[in-house]
Design an enzyme around this catalytic site. Structure first.
Site, PDB file in Angstrom:
ATOM      1  N   LYS A 149       0.863  -1.180   0.000  1.00 41.75           N
ATOM      2  CA  LYS A 149       0.000   0.000   0.000  1.00 41.75           C
ATOM      3  C   LYS A 149       0.899   1.229   0.000  1.00 41.75           C
ATOM      4  CE  LYS A 149      -4.163  -1.962   0.893  1.00 41.75           C
ATOM      5  NZ  LYS A 149      -5.406  -1.703   0.157  1.00 41.75           N
ATOM      6  N   ASP A 179      -0.308  -0.498  -4.540  1.00 43.44           N
ATOM      7  CA  ASP A 179      -1.701  -0.047  -4.538  1.00 43.44           C
ATOM      8  C   ASP A 179      -1.759   1.359  -3.968  1.00 43.44           C
ATOM      9  OD1 ASP A 179      -4.400   0.350  -4.352  1.00 43.44           O
ATOM     10  OD2 ASP A 179      -4.785  -1.279  -2.939  1.00 43.44           O
ATOM     11  N   GLU A 205      -2.170  -0.387  -8.642  1.00 44.80           N
ATOM     12  CA  GLU A 205      -3.626  -0.339  -8.512  1.00 44.80           C
ATOM     13  C   GLU A 205      -4.093   1.098  -8.328  1.00 44.80           C
ATOM     14  OE1 GLU A 205      -5.539  -2.893  -5.616  1.00 44.80           O
ATOM     15  OE2 GLU A 205      -3.876  -4.324  -5.758  1.00 44.80           O
ATOM     16  N   ASP A 230      -9.469  -0.856  -9.428  1.00 48.14           N
ATOM     17  CA  ASP A 230     -10.022  -1.487  -8.230  1.00 48.14           C
ATOM     18  C   ASP A 230     -11.270  -0.725  -7.801  1.00 48.14           C
ATOM     19  OD1 ASP A 230     -10.568  -2.651  -5.816  1.00 48.14           O
ATOM     20  OD2 ASP A 230      -8.639  -2.249  -4.892  1.00 48.14           O
ATOM     21  N   LYS A 257     -13.168  -7.435  -6.006  1.00 45.93           N
ATOM     22  CA  LYS A 257     -13.513  -7.778  -4.628  1.00 45.93           C
ATOM     23  C   LYS A 257     -14.998  -8.164  -4.651  1.00 45.93           C
ATOM     24  CE  LYS A 257     -10.269  -4.778  -2.128  1.00 45.93           C
ATOM     25  NZ  LYS A 257      -9.538  -4.099  -3.196  1.00 45.93           N
TER      26      LYS A 257
END
Length: 343
Positions: A149, A179, A205, A230, A257
């Site tokens: 992240k 991400d 991402e 995403d 997701k």
């Protein structure tokens, strides 16, 4: 047929940093269907500030769903279009009810313990030393793909961290995914992506915030580093809009997701659209408990995607539901010799 639901607040073992803040707890709900001597269980979980169904009337809709369970799965899924996390809970619960074993929704080599699913190691945001510590831990455990992240601390510091990782491990040894959770501004996103691309990363991402199709399309067209969508997919319910999004932006990847896009059927629809446009994809959990994670992992196994999936979140909590899920090396396994704990 009857249905009930109950709330469960998951407690993180240690606070976990994202670009939307520090997570200490995660709320989720279990929905249970009973029919004569059989039962089915599913999980409805939202991510605060991200899920499109993070709404004040959420529990009211859960109650309505249980009261109207007699409508059946297909009718309920249509009625719940604005509540994707309840959609997947309903899908799971009905699949669970119909299964020989209520915890084995999609029987396969995975549920028999014969085949594991390759997953990426997840690195949470934090200061330099904390992120470095996590990376070293994942690599020691045997992960060949880690996802970081980024976007919370200084970009130069994050770039420096990535450079140091690359100095120790080549791209053949460790696949690095990053991400940004939409943290970059459209004006300087390309420059940042260019710097990142020099480090042999796999992908980035959601570099900029969702719903900026024109700017995202421009980035995807000229990017030196594959871009994966995403958050961009969340809340896009209409079939035509989904097709338009993929065709307009033309990303290199999409990340799905199931709890955020409306369950298994909607995830499969996104995949079909992506494959038509030769867009790659992989599946990620959304911090569900082991109930939801197991259902998503079993579904993922049926799709036979050999890329590392984002399913390594089961060990994050102090009060998760005991389950047969085990992470060994870089793979998620289902051990049929282990029992499920009580909810």
């Amino acid at each position: 047929m009857k249905a009930t639901y109950q709330k469960h607040t998951l407690q993180f073992k240690r606070p976990s940093g994202t670009s939307r803040g520090i997570l200490k707890t995660k709320q989720t709900w279990f929905i249970k269907i009973s029919d004569k001597n059989n039962f089915g269980i599913g999980e409805c979980g939202i991510l605060r500030g991200l899920s499109v169904d993070d709404r004040p009337d959420y529990e009211e809709k859960l109650k309505w769903t249980c009261q109207n369970i007699y409508l059946g799965k297909e009718k309920l899924l249509t009625e719940l279009i604005e509540f994707p996390s309840i959609q997947i809970g309903v899908e799971m619960a009905f699949a669970s009810l119909a299964a020989a074993n209520p915890y084995e929704l999609f029987p396969s080599n995975f549920t028999q313990g014969k085949q594991g699913i390759t997953i990426n190691g997840l690195i949470w945001m934090g200061d330099f030393s904390f992120m470095k510590e996590q990376i070293e831990e994942k690599l020691q455990l045997g992960f060949s793909c880690v996802k970081l992240k980024i976007g919370a601390i200084d970009f130069e510091a994050e770039l420096d961290l990535l450079k140091k990782i690359r100095a120790q491990f080549t791209a053949d040894e460790v696949e690095l995914r990053v991400d940004a959770n939409g943290a970059f501004h459209p004006d300087d996103a390309f420059e940042k992506i260019k710097y990142l691309s020099e480090l042999d990363l796999h992908s980035i991402e959601q570099p900029i915030k969702a719903n900026q199709w024109k700017q995202m399309a421009q980035l995807c067209e000229k990017t030196p580093l594959p871009i994966a969508l995403d958050e961009e997919l969340i809340g896009v319910f209409n079939v035509t809009n989904r097709q338009e999004l993929i065709q307009t932006i033309q990303p290199q990847y999409i990340i799905l997701k199931p709890s955020l896009v409306g369950g298994f059927a909607n995830t499969k629809h996104w995949i079909d659209l992506a494959e038509q446009q030769k867009v790659g994809w992989w599946i990620t959990s959304a911090l569900e408990s082991n109930i939801g994670l197991s259902g998503i992992a079993q579904f993922t196994q049926t799709l036979q995607n050999n890329m590392p999936q984002g399913l390594g979140t089961g060990s994050l909590y102090t009060n998760n539901i005991p389950s047969p899920l085990e992470v060994k090396g870089e793979k998620l396994w289902y051990n049929p010799n282990l029992n499920w704990g009580k909810i």
